[in-house]
Design a protein around this motif. Sequence first.
Motif, PDB file in Angstrom:
ATOM      1  N   VAL A  78       0.806  -1.220   0.000  1.00  0.00           N
ATOM      2  CA  VAL A  78       0.000   0.000   0.000  1.00  0.00           C
ATOM      3  C   VAL A  78       0.840   1.271   0.000  1.00  0.00           C
ATOM      4  N   SER A  79       2.022   1.213   0.598  1.00  0.00           N
ATOM      5  CA  SER A  79       2.985   2.315   0.515  1.00  0.00           C
ATOM      6  C   SER A  79       4.325   1.777   0.975  1.00  0.00           C
ATOM      7  N   GLN A  80       5.398   2.456   0.594  1.00  0.00           N
ATOM      8  CA  GLN A  80       6.731   1.990   0.976  1.00  0.00           C
ATOM      9  C   GLN A  80       6.912   2.014   2.483  1.00  0.00           C
ATOM     10  N   GLN A  81       6.426   3.075   3.132  1.00  0.00           N
ATOM     11  CA  GLN A  81       6.578   3.183   4.577  1.00  0.00           C
ATOM     12  C   GLN A  81       5.754   2.119   5.296  1.00  0.00           C
ATOM     13  N   ALA A  82       4.506   1.902   4.836  1.00  0.00           N
ATOM     14  CA  ALA A  82       3.658   0.887   5.455  1.00  0.00           C
ATOM     15  C   ALA A  82       4.229  -0.510   5.220  1.00  0.00           C
ATOM     16  N   PHE A  83       4.819  -0.730   4.057  1.00  0.00           N
ATOM     17  CA  PHE A  83       5.427  -2.017   3.724  1.00  0.00           C
ATOM     18  C   PHE A  83       6.549  -2.346   4.712  1.00  0.00           C
ATOM     19  N   LYS A  84       7.439  -1.386   4.945  1.00  0.00           N
ATOM     20  CA  LYS A  84       8.526  -1.610   5.897  1.00  0.00           C
ATOM     21  C   LYS A  84       7.997  -1.732   7.321  1.00  0.00           C
ATOM     22  N   ALA A  85       6.975  -0.932   7.646  1.00  0.00           N
ATOM     23  CA  ALA A  85       6.394  -1.004   8.988  1.00  0.00           C
ATOM     24  C   ALA A  85       5.772  -2.378   9.237  1.00  0.00           C
ATOM     25  N   ALA A  86       5.130  -2.951   8.209  1.00  0.00           N
ATOM     26  CA  ALA A  86       4.526  -4.277   8.347  1.00  0.00           C
ATOM     27  C   ALA A  86       5.585  -5.339   8.597  1.00  0.00           C
ATOM     28  N   LEU A  87       6.718  -5.235   7.898  1.00  0.00           N
ATOM     29  CA  LEU A  87       7.812  -6.188   8.109  1.00  0.00           C
ATOM     30  C   LEU A  87       8.373  -6.057   9.522  1.00  0.00           C
ATOM     31  N   LYS A  88       8.576  -4.821   9.978  1.00  0.00           N
ATOM     32  CA  LYS A  88       9.099  -4.596  11.332  1.00  0.00           C
ATOM     33  C   LYS A  88       8.101  -5.071  12.388  1.00  0.00           C
ATOM     34  N   LEU A  89       6.830  -4.914  12.087  1.00  0.00           N
ATOM     35  CA  LEU A  89       5.782  -5.357  13.009  1.00  0.00           C
ATOM     36  C   LEU A  89       5.813  -6.875  13.166  1.00  0.00           C
ATOM     37  N   LEU A  90       5.927  -7.592  12.054  1.00  0.00           N
ATOM     38  CA  LEU A  90       6.039  -9.047  12.119  1.00  0.00           C
ATOM     39  C   LEU A  90       7.285  -9.461  12.891  1.00  0.00           C
TER      40      LEU A  90
END
Length: 412
Positions: free
Chosen positions: A247-259
Amino acid sequence: MEEIDVPTHFLCPISLQLMRDPVTVSTGITYDRESIERWLFSCNNNTCPVTKQVLLEADLTPNHTLRRLIQSWCTLNSSLGIERIPTPKPPVNKTQIVKIIDEAKRFPHTQLKSLRKLRSFMLQSERNKACIEAAGAVDFLATTVKSYGSSLTEVDIDDGSDLATASDEALSILYHLNLSESYLKKLVNDDKFVGSLVQLLKHGNYQSRAYATVILMSIFTVADPIHLVSVKPEFFTEISYVLSDQVSQQAFKAALKLLLELCPWGRNRIKAVEGGAVPILIDLLLDMTDRRVCELILNVLDQLCRCAEGRAELLNHEAGVAIVSKKILRVSHVGSDRAVRILTSICKFSATARVLQEMLQVGAVAKLCLVLQVDASLKTRERAKEILKLHSRIWRASPCIPPRLLSCYPSS
Protein backbone atom coordinates in the motif's frame (compact mmCIF):
# COMPACT_ATOMS: atom_id res chain seq x y z
CA MET A 1 25.03 40.60 -7.78
CA GLU A 2 25.88 42.87 -4.85
CA GLU A 3 26.74 41.05 -1.63
CA ILE A 4 24.24 41.83 1.14
CA ASP A 5 25.63 42.51 4.60
CA VAL A 6 23.05 41.09 7.03
CA PRO A 7 23.30 42.37 10.64
CA THR A 8 24.50 39.54 12.86
CA HIS A 9 21.70 39.95 15.41
CA PHE A 10 19.15 39.37 12.61
CA LEU A 11 20.51 35.85 12.08
CA CYS A 12 19.31 32.78 13.95
CA PRO A 13 22.18 31.34 16.10
CA ILE A 14 21.24 27.80 14.99
CA SER A 15 20.75 28.11 11.23
CA LEU A 16 22.64 31.41 10.67
CA GLN A 17 19.78 32.49 8.41
CA LEU A 18 17.64 35.62 8.57
CA MET A 19 15.01 35.18 11.27
CA ARG A 20 11.42 35.33 10.05
CA ASP A 21 9.69 34.88 13.41
CA PRO A 22 12.15 35.69 16.25
CA VAL A 23 11.29 34.21 19.64
CA THR A 24 13.15 34.34 22.95
CA VAL A 25 13.65 31.36 25.25
CA SER A 26 13.93 31.50 29.05
CA THR A 27 17.73 31.98 28.89
CA GLY A 28 17.26 35.28 27.04
CA ILE A 29 18.63 34.05 23.68
CA THR A 30 16.56 34.79 20.58
CA TYR A 31 16.09 32.23 17.80
CA ASP A 32 13.96 31.85 14.71
CA ARG A 33 10.80 30.01 15.77
CA GLU A 34 11.08 27.26 13.14
CA SER A 35 14.70 26.48 14.05
CA ILE A 36 14.24 26.39 17.83
CA GLU A 37 11.03 24.38 17.57
CA ARG A 38 12.83 21.82 15.40
CA TRP A 39 15.62 21.70 18.02
CA LEU A 40 13.18 21.25 20.92
CA PHE A 41 10.39 19.13 19.47
CA SER A 42 11.77 17.19 16.49
CA CYS A 43 15.24 16.56 17.96
CA ASN A 44 13.90 16.13 21.53
CA ASN A 45 16.41 18.52 23.11
CA ASN A 46 15.75 20.38 26.36
CA THR A 47 18.66 22.83 26.41
CA CYS A 48 19.38 26.26 25.00
CA PRO A 49 21.66 25.67 21.97
CA VAL A 50 23.87 28.67 22.81
CA THR A 51 24.12 28.60 26.61
CA LYS A 52 23.59 24.80 27.02
CA GLN A 53 21.36 25.58 30.00
CA VAL A 54 18.38 23.28 30.59
CA LEU A 55 15.09 24.87 29.57
CA LEU A 56 12.61 23.94 32.29
CA GLU A 57 9.78 25.15 30.07
CA ALA A 58 9.55 25.30 26.31
CA ASP A 59 7.83 28.68 26.33
CA LEU A 60 8.79 30.80 23.35
CA THR A 61 8.16 34.53 23.74
CA PRO A 62 7.75 36.49 20.48
CA ASN A 63 10.42 39.19 20.11
CA HIS A 64 8.24 41.80 18.43
CA THR A 65 10.88 44.56 18.60
CA LEU A 66 13.46 42.50 16.74
CA ARG A 67 10.91 41.28 14.25
CA ARG A 68 9.91 44.87 13.39
CA LEU A 69 13.60 45.82 13.02
CA ILE A 70 14.11 42.92 10.61
CA GLN A 71 11.02 43.92 8.62
CA SER A 72 12.27 47.53 8.40
CA TRP A 73 15.69 46.36 7.26
CA CYS A 74 14.06 44.20 4.58
CA THR A 75 12.06 47.20 3.35
CA LEU A 76 15.18 49.42 3.21
CA ASN A 77 17.00 46.72 1.19
CA SER A 78 14.12 45.87 -1.15
CA SER A 79 16.12 47.30 -4.07
CA LEU A 80 18.66 44.51 -3.50
CA GLY A 81 15.99 41.84 -3.91
CA ILE A 82 15.17 41.42 -0.21
CA GLU A 83 11.48 40.65 0.32
CA ARG A 84 9.73 41.99 3.38
CA ILE A 85 9.02 39.26 5.92
CA PRO A 86 5.28 39.06 6.65
CA THR A 87 4.05 39.39 10.21
CA PRO A 88 3.67 35.79 11.48
CA LYS A 89 0.39 34.45 12.77
CA PRO A 90 0.32 33.87 16.51
CA PRO A 91 0.98 30.18 17.31
CA VAL A 92 -1.86 27.97 18.43
CA ASN A 93 -2.20 27.41 22.16
CA LYS A 94 -3.61 24.66 24.36
CA THR A 95 -6.80 26.62 25.11
CA GLN A 96 -7.63 26.86 21.40
CA ILE A 97 -7.13 23.12 20.92
CA VAL A 98 -9.31 22.25 23.91
CA LYS A 99 -12.05 24.56 22.59
CA ILE A 100 -11.98 22.86 19.18
CA ILE A 101 -12.23 19.40 20.74
CA ASP A 102 -15.05 20.42 23.08
CA GLU A 103 -17.00 21.91 20.19
CA ALA A 104 -16.65 18.69 18.18
CA LYS A 105 -17.89 16.64 21.15
CA ARG A 106 -20.87 18.92 21.85
CA PHE A 107 -21.89 19.34 18.21
CA PRO A 108 -21.14 16.11 16.29
CA HIS A 109 -22.03 17.71 12.96
CA THR A 110 -18.94 19.96 13.36
CA GLN A 111 -16.58 17.03 14.01
CA LEU A 112 -15.15 16.84 10.49
CA LYS A 113 -14.56 20.61 10.40
CA SER A 114 -12.83 20.45 13.80
CA LEU A 115 -10.60 17.57 12.70
CA ARG A 116 -9.53 19.44 9.58
CA LYS A 117 -8.72 22.49 11.71
CA LEU A 118 -6.59 20.33 14.02
CA ARG A 119 -4.83 18.81 11.04
CA SER A 120 -4.09 22.26 9.64
CA PHE A 121 -2.59 23.35 12.97
CA MET A 122 -0.55 20.14 13.24
CA LEU A 123 1.06 20.58 9.84
CA GLN A 124 2.22 24.12 10.65
CA SER A 125 4.93 23.27 13.18
CA GLU A 126 6.41 20.74 15.57
CA ARG A 127 5.36 22.95 18.47
CA ASN A 128 1.73 22.65 17.39
CA LYS A 129 2.04 18.86 17.38
CA ALA A 130 3.24 18.91 20.98
CA CYS A 131 0.47 21.35 21.88
CA ILE A 132 -2.22 19.13 20.32
CA GLU A 133 -0.99 16.11 22.25
CA ALA A 134 -0.73 18.07 25.51
CA ALA A 135 -4.32 19.30 25.10
CA GLY A 136 -5.64 15.74 25.24
CA ALA A 137 -6.48 15.49 21.54
CA VAL A 138 -5.16 11.92 21.29
CA ASP A 139 -8.12 10.54 23.26
CA PHE A 140 -10.54 12.42 21.02
CA LEU A 141 -8.79 11.16 17.87
CA ALA A 142 -8.74 7.57 19.13
CA THR A 143 -12.46 7.75 19.93
CA THR A 144 -13.17 8.97 16.40
CA VAL A 145 -11.26 6.02 14.94
CA LYS A 146 -13.04 3.60 17.28
CA SER A 147 -16.46 4.93 16.24
CA TYR A 148 -15.77 4.12 12.61
CA GLY A 149 -13.95 0.86 13.39
CA SER A 150 -16.86 -0.50 15.44
CA SER A 151 -19.31 0.45 12.69
CA LEU A 152 -17.35 -1.63 10.21
CA THR A 153 -18.08 -4.79 12.21
CA GLU A 154 -21.80 -4.06 12.20
CA VAL A 155 -22.63 -2.67 8.77
CA ASP A 156 -20.83 -1.82 5.54
CA ILE A 157 -20.12 1.93 5.74
CA ASP A 158 -19.51 3.91 2.57
CA ASP A 159 -15.88 5.06 2.29
CA GLY A 160 -17.17 8.51 1.36
CA SER A 161 -19.38 8.93 4.44
CA ASP A 162 -18.71 11.64 7.02
CA LEU A 163 -17.86 8.96 9.58
CA ALA A 164 -15.27 7.39 7.27
CA THR A 165 -13.82 10.77 6.32
CA ALA A 166 -13.60 11.80 9.99
CA SER A 167 -11.77 8.56 10.76
CA ASP A 168 -9.33 9.21 7.90
CA GLU A 169 -8.63 12.71 9.25
CA ALA A 170 -8.13 11.41 12.80
CA LEU A 171 -5.79 8.66 11.58
CA SER A 172 -3.78 11.17 9.59
CA ILE A 173 -3.31 13.37 12.66
CA LEU A 174 -2.33 10.41 14.87
CA TYR A 175 0.15 9.28 12.22
CA HIS A 176 1.85 12.69 11.99
CA LEU A 177 1.90 13.52 15.71
CA ASN A 178 4.99 11.44 16.65
CA LEU A 179 3.25 10.33 19.84
CA SER A 180 5.15 10.07 23.10
CA GLU A 181 5.77 6.64 24.63
CA SER A 182 3.20 7.24 27.38
CA TYR A 183 0.44 7.83 24.83
CA LEU A 184 1.55 4.86 22.72
CA LYS A 185 1.30 2.60 25.77
CA LYS A 186 -2.15 4.00 26.50
CA LEU A 187 -3.28 3.18 22.97
CA VAL A 188 -1.92 -0.36 22.98
CA ASN A 189 -3.87 -0.98 26.20
CA ASP A 190 -7.05 0.08 24.41
CA ASP A 191 -8.22 -3.19 22.83
CA LYS A 192 -11.08 -1.45 21.05
CA PHE A 193 -8.69 1.01 19.40
CA VAL A 194 -6.32 -1.77 18.26
CA GLY A 195 -9.30 -3.74 16.98
CA SER A 196 -10.50 -0.70 15.03
CA LEU A 197 -7.10 -0.36 13.37
CA VAL A 198 -7.31 -4.01 12.32
CA GLN A 199 -10.76 -3.34 10.84
CA LEU A 200 -9.28 -0.40 8.94
CA LEU A 201 -6.53 -2.68 7.62
CA LYS A 202 -9.31 -4.87 6.30
CA HIS A 203 -11.82 -2.33 5.01
CA GLY A 204 -10.02 1.01 4.75
CA ASN A 205 -8.65 2.75 1.67
CA TYR A 206 -4.96 2.52 0.84
CA GLN A 207 -4.04 5.66 2.78
CA SER A 208 -5.90 4.59 5.92
CA ARG A 209 -4.38 1.12 5.76
CA ALA A 210 -0.92 2.68 5.49
CA TYR A 211 -1.50 4.99 8.45
CA ALA A 212 -3.00 2.15 10.53
CA THR A 213 0.00 -0.09 9.83
CA VAL A 214 2.53 2.52 10.91
CA ILE A 215 0.55 3.37 14.05
CA LEU A 216 0.28 -0.32 14.96
CA MET A 217 4.02 -0.73 14.51
CA SER A 218 4.64 2.24 16.81
CA ILE A 219 2.34 1.06 19.61
CA PHE A 220 3.49 -2.57 19.56
CA THR A 221 7.10 -1.42 19.81
CA VAL A 222 6.33 -0.27 23.38
CA ALA A 223 3.81 -3.04 24.21
CA ASP A 224 4.10 -5.35 27.22
CA PRO A 225 4.55 -9.11 26.64
CA ILE A 226 0.92 -9.78 27.60
CA HIS A 227 -0.22 -7.72 24.61
CA LEU A 228 2.38 -9.20 22.28
CA VAL A 229 1.28 -12.79 22.93
CA SER A 230 -2.45 -12.06 22.72
CA VAL A 231 -2.55 -10.66 19.17
CA LYS A 232 -5.43 -12.24 17.26
CA PRO A 233 -4.87 -14.38 14.12
CA GLU A 234 -6.90 -11.90 12.03
CA PHE A 235 -4.23 -9.30 12.69
CA PHE A 236 -1.54 -11.36 10.93
CA THR A 237 -3.82 -12.04 7.96
CA GLU A 238 -4.40 -8.32 7.41
CA ILE A 239 -0.70 -7.45 7.85
CA SER A 240 0.12 -10.08 5.23
CA TYR A 241 -2.33 -8.40 2.85
CA VAL A 242 -0.63 -5.04 3.50
CA LEU A 243 2.65 -6.67 2.40
CA SER A 244 1.04 -8.26 -0.64
CA ASP A 245 -0.72 -5.07 -1.74
CA GLN A 246 2.32 -2.86 -0.97
CA VAL A 247 0.00 0.00 0.00
CA SER A 248 2.99 2.31 0.52
CA GLN A 249 6.73 1.99 0.98
CA GLN A 250 6.58 3.18 4.58
CA ALA A 251 3.66 0.89 5.46
CA PHE A 252 5.43 -2.02 3.72
CA LYS A 253 8.53 -1.61 5.90
CA ALA A 254 6.39 -1.00 8.99
CA ALA A 255 4.53 -4.28 8.35
CA LEU A 256 7.81 -6.19 8.11
CA LYS A 257 9.10 -4.60 11.33
CA LEU A 258 5.78 -5.36 13.01
CA LEU A 259 6.04 -9.05 12.12
CA LEU A 260 9.62 -9.06 13.33
CA GLU A 261 8.50 -7.52 16.64
CA LEU A 262 5.61 -9.96 17.16
CA CYS A 263 6.89 -13.29 15.86
CA PRO A 264 9.11 -14.28 18.83
CA TRP A 265 6.15 -14.13 21.24
CA GLY A 266 3.78 -16.98 22.08
CA ARG A 267 2.17 -18.69 19.08
CA ASN A 268 2.61 -15.66 16.84
CA ARG A 269 4.88 -17.49 14.39
CA ILE A 270 2.14 -20.03 13.75
CA LYS A 271 -0.50 -17.28 13.51
CA ALA A 272 1.62 -15.46 10.93
CA VAL A 273 2.14 -18.65 8.92
CA GLU A 274 -1.59 -19.42 9.00
CA GLY A 275 -2.21 -15.83 7.92
CA GLY A 276 -0.33 -16.52 4.68
CA ALA A 277 2.86 -14.59 5.40
CA VAL A 278 5.43 -17.12 4.11
CA PRO A 279 4.42 -17.40 0.41
CA ILE A 280 3.87 -13.63 0.27
CA LEU A 281 7.36 -12.97 1.66
CA ILE A 282 8.95 -15.41 -0.78
CA ASP A 283 7.16 -13.83 -3.74
CA LEU A 284 8.32 -10.40 -2.60
CA LEU A 285 11.89 -11.61 -2.21
CA LEU A 286 11.99 -12.87 -5.82
CA ASP A 287 12.11 -9.39 -7.34
CA MET A 288 13.35 -7.35 -4.38
CA THR A 289 16.58 -5.40 -4.92
CA ASP A 290 16.44 -2.99 -1.97
CA ARG A 291 19.11 -4.16 0.49
CA ARG A 292 17.35 -3.09 3.69
CA VAL A 293 14.02 -4.61 2.62
CA CYS A 294 15.72 -7.88 1.64
CA GLU A 295 17.29 -8.02 5.10
CA LEU A 296 13.92 -7.44 6.76
CA ILE A 297 12.19 -10.14 4.69
CA LEU A 298 14.95 -12.67 5.40
CA ASN A 299 14.77 -11.72 9.10
CA VAL A 300 11.04 -12.44 9.20
CA LEU A 301 11.43 -15.70 7.24
CA ASP A 302 14.14 -16.75 9.70
CA GLN A 303 11.68 -16.20 12.55
CA LEU A 304 8.89 -18.11 10.79
CA CYS A 305 11.15 -21.03 9.88
CA ARG A 306 11.76 -21.63 13.57
CA CYS A 307 8.40 -23.41 13.68
CA ALA A 308 7.51 -26.55 11.72
CA GLU A 309 4.57 -24.85 10.02
CA GLY A 310 6.79 -22.07 8.68
CA ARG A 311 9.40 -24.49 7.32
CA ALA A 312 6.67 -26.53 5.64
CA GLU A 313 5.26 -23.44 3.91
CA LEU A 314 8.69 -22.39 2.67
CA LEU A 315 9.42 -25.89 1.35
CA ASN A 316 5.99 -26.11 -0.32
CA HIS A 317 6.77 -22.96 -2.32
CA GLU A 318 8.50 -23.96 -5.53
CA ALA A 319 10.94 -21.05 -5.23
CA GLY A 320 11.40 -21.08 -1.44
CA VAL A 321 14.76 -22.80 -1.06
CA ALA A 322 16.07 -21.41 -4.35
CA ILE A 323 15.44 -17.72 -3.59
CA VAL A 324 16.77 -17.95 -0.03
CA SER A 325 19.95 -19.58 -1.37
CA LYS A 326 20.24 -17.01 -4.15
CA LYS A 327 20.28 -14.13 -1.65
CA ILE A 328 23.34 -15.52 0.13
CA LEU A 329 26.35 -13.28 -0.67
CA ARG A 330 24.14 -11.01 -2.82
CA VAL A 331 22.55 -8.70 -0.24
CA SER A 332 24.83 -8.01 2.72
CA HIS A 333 26.57 -9.78 5.59
CA VAL A 334 23.32 -9.53 7.55
CA GLY A 335 21.28 -10.88 4.64
CA SER A 336 23.68 -13.78 4.13
CA ASP A 337 23.59 -14.63 7.81
CA ARG A 338 19.77 -14.72 7.91
CA ALA A 339 19.56 -16.79 4.74
CA VAL A 340 22.04 -19.34 6.12
CA ARG A 341 20.08 -19.43 9.38
CA ILE A 342 16.94 -20.28 7.42
CA LEU A 343 18.76 -23.14 5.68
CA THR A 344 20.11 -24.26 9.08
CA SER A 345 16.56 -24.59 10.44
CA ILE A 346 15.51 -26.56 7.37
CA CYS A 347 18.53 -28.87 7.42
CA LYS A 348 18.25 -29.60 11.13
CA PHE A 349 14.52 -30.18 11.42
CA SER A 350 12.99 -30.72 7.94
CA ALA A 351 15.75 -32.48 5.99
CA THR A 352 13.88 -35.13 4.04
CA ALA A 353 15.55 -36.84 1.08
CA ARG A 354 13.53 -34.63 -1.28
CA VAL A 355 14.63 -31.46 0.50
CA LEU A 356 18.30 -32.45 0.49
CA GLN A 357 18.12 -33.25 -3.22
CA GLU A 358 16.40 -29.95 -3.97
CA MET A 359 19.16 -28.06 -2.16
CA LEU A 360 21.70 -29.70 -4.44
CA GLN A 361 19.71 -28.98 -7.59
CA VAL A 362 19.05 -25.28 -6.88
CA GLY A 363 22.66 -24.63 -5.92
CA ALA A 364 22.13 -24.14 -2.18
CA VAL A 365 24.87 -26.63 -1.27
CA ALA A 366 27.34 -25.05 -3.70
CA LYS A 367 26.51 -21.62 -2.24
CA LEU A 368 27.24 -22.92 1.27
CA CYS A 369 30.62 -24.18 0.06
CA LEU A 370 31.29 -20.77 -1.45
CA VAL A 371 30.49 -19.10 1.91
CA LEU A 372 33.50 -20.94 3.37
CA GLN A 373 35.80 -19.36 0.76
CA VAL A 374 34.72 -15.72 0.88
CA ASP A 375 34.76 -12.90 3.39
CA ALA A 376 31.54 -13.84 5.20
CA SER A 377 31.11 -13.30 8.93
CA LEU A 378 32.54 -15.92 11.28
CA LYS A 379 29.10 -17.03 12.50
CA THR A 380 27.80 -17.37 8.95
CA ARG A 381 30.78 -19.55 7.98
CA GLU A 382 30.33 -21.67 11.10
CA ARG A 383 26.65 -22.25 10.31
CA ALA A 384 27.44 -23.13 6.69
CA LYS A 385 30.10 -25.58 7.85
CA GLU A 386 27.66 -27.13 10.32
CA ILE A 387 25.06 -27.71 7.58
CA LEU A 388 27.62 -29.21 5.18
CA LYS A 389 28.96 -31.57 7.84
CA LEU A 390 25.44 -32.60 8.85
CA HIS A 391 24.63 -33.99 5.39
CA SER A 392 28.10 -34.67 3.98
CA ARG A 393 27.27 -38.34 3.36
CA ILE A 394 24.63 -37.35 0.81
CA TRP A 395 26.12 -34.18 -0.65
CA ARG A 396 29.87 -34.65 -0.71
CA ALA A 397 30.01 -36.95 -3.73
CA SER A 398 27.39 -35.10 -5.74
CA PRO A 399 28.30 -33.90 -9.26
CA CYS A 400 26.16 -30.80 -8.54
CA ILE A 401 29.02 -29.29 -6.56
CA PRO A 402 31.75 -27.75 -8.79
CA PRO A 403 35.19 -29.29 -8.19
CA ARG A 404 36.66 -25.90 -7.21
CA LEU A 405 34.15 -25.69 -4.36
CA LEU A 406 34.29 -29.36 -3.42
CA SER A 407 37.90 -28.88 -2.34
CA CYS A 408 36.72 -26.74 0.60
CA TYR A 409 33.96 -29.13 1.67
CA PRO A 410 34.53 -29.67 5.41
CA SER A 411 35.45 -33.12 6.62
CA SER A 412 32.97 -34.86 8.89
